[in-house]
Design a protein around this motif. Structure first.
Motif, PDB file in Angstrom:
ATOM      1  N   PRO A 189      35.115 -37.873 -55.190  1.00 35.34           N
ATOM      2  CA  PRO A 189      34.908 -36.420 -55.370  1.00 35.34           C
ATOM      3  C   PRO A 189      35.764 -35.552 -54.457  1.00 35.34           C
ATOM      4  N   PHE A 190      37.083 -35.701 -54.561  1.00 37.34           N
ATOM      5  CA  PHE A 190      37.975 -34.866 -53.767  1.00 37.34           C
ATOM      6  C   PHE A 190      37.701 -33.377 -53.998  1.00 37.34           C
ATOM      7  N   ASP A 191      37.339 -33.025 -55.245  1.00 40.22           N
ATOM      8  CA  ASP A 191      37.159 -31.617 -55.592  1.00 40.22           C
ATOM      9  C   ASP A 191      35.930 -30.993 -54.945  1.00 40.22           C
ATOM     10  N   ARG A 192      35.064 -31.800 -54.354  1.00 44.04           N
ATOM     11  CA  ARG A 192      33.879 -31.267 -53.688  1.00 44.04           C
ATOM     12  C   ARG A 192      34.098 -31.092 -52.191  1.00 44.04           C
ATOM     13  N   LEU A 193      35.217 -31.591 -51.692  1.00 44.38           N
ATOM     14  CA  LEU A 193      35.520 -31.530 -50.259  1.00 44.38           C
ATOM     15  C   LEU A 193      36.652 -30.529 -50.062  1.00 44.38           C
ATOM     16  N   THR A 194      36.307 -29.275 -49.957  1.00 47.54           N
ATOM     17  CA  THR A 194      37.308 -28.201 -50.011  1.00 47.54           C
ATOM     18  C   THR A 194      37.404 -27.373 -48.730  1.00 47.54           C
ATOM     19  N   GLU A 195      36.586 -27.683 -47.726  1.00 50.96           N
ATOM     20  CA  GLU A 195      36.731 -26.970 -46.446  1.00 50.96           C
ATOM     21  C   GLU A 195      37.817 -27.683 -45.649  1.00 50.96           C
ATOM     22  N   ARG A 284      26.513 -37.086 -39.655  1.00 55.80           N
ATOM     23  CA  ARG A 284      25.739 -36.957 -40.889  1.00 55.80           C
ATOM     24  C   ARG A 284      26.591 -36.203 -41.902  1.00 55.80           C
ATOM     25  N   THR A 285      26.695 -36.709 -43.094  1.00 56.57           N
ATOM     26  CA  THR A 285      27.401 -36.018 -44.167  1.00 56.57           C
ATOM     27  C   THR A 285      26.497 -35.984 -45.394  1.00 56.57           C
ATOM     28  N   PRO A 286      26.648 -34.979 -46.226  1.00 57.75           N
ATOM     29  CA  PRO A 286      25.788 -34.879 -47.412  1.00 57.75           C
ATOM     30  C   PRO A 286      26.107 -35.965 -48.428  1.00 57.75           C
ATOM     31  N   ASP A 287      25.162 -36.228 -49.284  1.00 56.72           N
ATOM     32  CA  ASP A 287      25.360 -37.193 -50.360  1.00 56.72           C
ATOM     33  C   ASP A 287      26.352 -36.611 -51.359  1.00 56.72           C
ATOM     34  N   ILE A 288      27.488 -37.263 -51.540  1.00 58.46           N
ATOM     35  CA  ILE A 288      28.491 -36.770 -52.489  1.00 58.46           C
ATOM     36  C   ILE A 288      28.567 -37.659 -53.718  1.00 58.46           C
ATOM     37  N   GLY A 321      32.259 -39.580 -46.694  1.00 61.85           N
ATOM     38  CA  GLY A 321      31.844 -38.208 -46.953  1.00 61.85           C
ATOM     39  C   GLY A 321      32.868 -37.163 -46.604  1.00 61.85           C
ATOM     40  N   TRP A 322      34.042 -37.559 -46.185  1.00 64.26           N
ATOM     41  CA  TRP A 322      35.123 -36.611 -45.882  1.00 64.26           C
ATOM     42  C   TRP A 322      36.430 -37.413 -45.853  1.00 64.26           C
ATOM     43  N   TYR A 323      37.563 -36.703 -45.795  1.00 66.36           N
ATOM     44  CA  TYR A 323      38.837 -37.431 -45.774  1.00 66.36           C
ATOM     45  C   TYR A 323      39.913 -36.653 -45.048  1.00 66.36           C
ATOM     46  N   HIS A 345      33.032 -31.169 -46.998  1.00 64.10           N
ATOM     47  CA  HIS A 345      32.278 -30.346 -47.935  1.00 64.10           C
ATOM     48  C   HIS A 345      32.120 -28.955 -47.317  1.00 64.10           C
ATOM     49  N   PRO A 346      32.028 -27.897 -48.094  1.00 61.39           N
ATOM     50  CA  PRO A 346      31.853 -26.549 -47.530  1.00 61.39           C
ATOM     51  C   PRO A 346      30.594 -26.494 -46.661  1.00 61.39           C
ATOM     52  N   ALA A 347      30.746 -26.028 -45.440  1.00 59.93           N
ATOM     53  CA  ALA A 347      29.630 -25.981 -44.498  1.00 59.93           C
ATOM     54  C   ALA A 347      28.498 -25.108 -45.042  1.00 59.93           C
TER      55      ALA A 347
END
Length: 421
Positions: A189-195, A284-288, A321-323, A345-347
């Motif tokens: 889900p690259f498109d959900r990690l936009t921050e 901690r990262t959200p469930d993506i 959960g991030w990259y 992910h957007p904070a």
């Protein structure tokens, strides 16, 4: 269906890729101005190059500029009215003036509205590159506006990553070029990690020398003593990665990860303990959602990170959960521009925003520890007092990157010789 890859036995990576050999390598591809001149033509003017993500040009008329010195190119990237992202050479067709001012950061979003207008001569172009109007058009004898649109550059998108190819007729489509190991990541889900957080470093070394630092962990116990736990800090602990893999010109390295390390306060900065964020990102990262199996091709447990290295100069380092995104842009045979991007992910809260910022800063510090060695390494190599250097089994990706560059140059030279050039 995910591709099944063989998992080599511990300590036998090079044995599974016999074409790479096991002997020392010379690194002269990193110190020769003559080789770099060929590399520019053979690699950077013929390979697919990632220059942005779709989020950087989100709306019709939004654009960014990119300078690709190794390909002698100043590019304009814009989203048109149909939602397609297009790439053009950033020059007006009248006398070659820059159509828009190149942005130093090259990632600052700007908007042109419905068209581009050359501030030097007033020629106007639509978002699809068509020349639509020019002052005193009747003074140009026999000019057909259809012949004077912006010069396009081959452009395509995979998983939200925007690539260009300076070859008007690429040898492969983008998807063919990326191959199954990389394209199997498209469900991530690259498109959900936009921050995004980004920074740029200008380095006195060949671009491949810095890329080498992220292709093996042999150096970690010696160089990164402040940021690794005691069991890794021991040079004789046998710390290595869990999985290396090659597919065409591309590479991946994966390693295990464990939250146990997070509980070792002696190797963390105080701010990491206070915010519970740092070198491995937010604790901690959200469930993506479900992650693609291709993310951990070696089946490592517990899995920590996979670094997909897309030839020639892109790395996507995925932590779950991030990259991270790294690009190495050559500016000469012994200098390059290193671009680093951190995506979360957007904070949703102030605390999450702080966690993201702390992680971005600590990761920058970690990368700059490697960068700080580059100038000395380059200078020592350029003395050229040693013919070649030994590589360990876990440095297989270093061996592969340099071989790919040499192979592409050789293929280019062969094609020119075959064409009688």
């Amino acid at each position: 269906m995910a591709t099944k890859w063989p998992k080599p036995a511990q300590g036998s990576w090079t044995e599974h890729y016999p074409d790479l050999g096991t002997g020392p390598i010379p690194f002269r591809d990193s110190i020769s101005p003559e080789f770099y001149a060929l590399e520019r033509e053979a690699v950077f003017k013929r390979a697919w190059l990632n220059i942005s993500r779709v989020e950087e040009t989100p709306e019709a008329g939004s654009y960014i500029t990119r300078q690709i010195e190794a390909a002698d190119a100043s590019l304009l990237l814009v989203r048109d009215r149909e939602g397609r992202i297009r790439a053009f050479h950033n020059l007006c067709r009248r006398r070659g003036h820059a159509l828009v001012t190149p942005d130093f950061r090259a990632t600052e979003l700007r908007s042109t509205g419905d068209e581009f207008e050359c501030r030097t001569c007033g020629w106007r172009y639509s978002l699809d590159g068509t020349l639509t109007a020019l002052p005193d058009a009747d003074q140009f004898s026999g000019l057909d506006t259809a012949d004077y649109g912006l010069l396009p550059v081959q452009c395509d998108v995979w998983a939200g990553f925007v690539f260009v190819n300076m070859n008007p007729k690429p040898d492969q489509s983008l998807r063919e070029f990326l191959g199954p190991m990389v394209t199997a990541l498209e469900d991530y889900p690259f498109d959900r990690l936009t921050e995004r957080y980004d920074w740029v470093a200008h380095n006195n070394s060949n671009w491949k020398i810095f890329a080498d630092a992220f292709q093996e962990y042999y150096h970690v116990p010696s160089l990164h003593t402040q940021q690794v736990p005691p069991e890794v800090r021991d040079p004789n602990a046998g710390f290595t990665c869990g999985h290396f893999q090659l597919d065409g010109p591309h590479r991946v390295v994966s390693t295990a990860g464990t939250r146990r390390w997070l509980l070792a306060p002696e190797y963390m900065y105080p701010i990491e303990r206070a915010t519970q964020s740092g070198l491995v990102g937010p604790w901690r990262t959200p469930d993506i959602g479900e992650l693609p199996a291709a993310l951990n091709p070696g089946g490592i447990e517990p899995w920590g990170i996979s670094n997909f290295q897309i030839f020639p100069n892109l790395e996507i380092l995925i932590y779950g959960g991030w990259y991270l995104l790294y690009r190495y842009w050559p500016t000469s045979h012994n200098t390059h521009r290193f671009e680093a991007f951190t995506y979360f992910h957007p904070a949703r809260t102030v605390r999450e925003r702080i966690e993201h910022e702390v992680a971005a800063v600590v990761l920058k510090e970690f990368a700059l520890q490697d960068a700080g060695m580059l100038g000395g390494t380059q200078a020592a190599l350029e003395y050229d007092v040693i013919d070649d250097y030994p590589l360990s089994d876990q440095e297989i990706l270093v061996r592969h990157l340099h071989k790919m560059s040499v192979d592409w140059v050789q293929a280019y030279q062969n094609s020119r010789a075959g064409a009688g050039v």
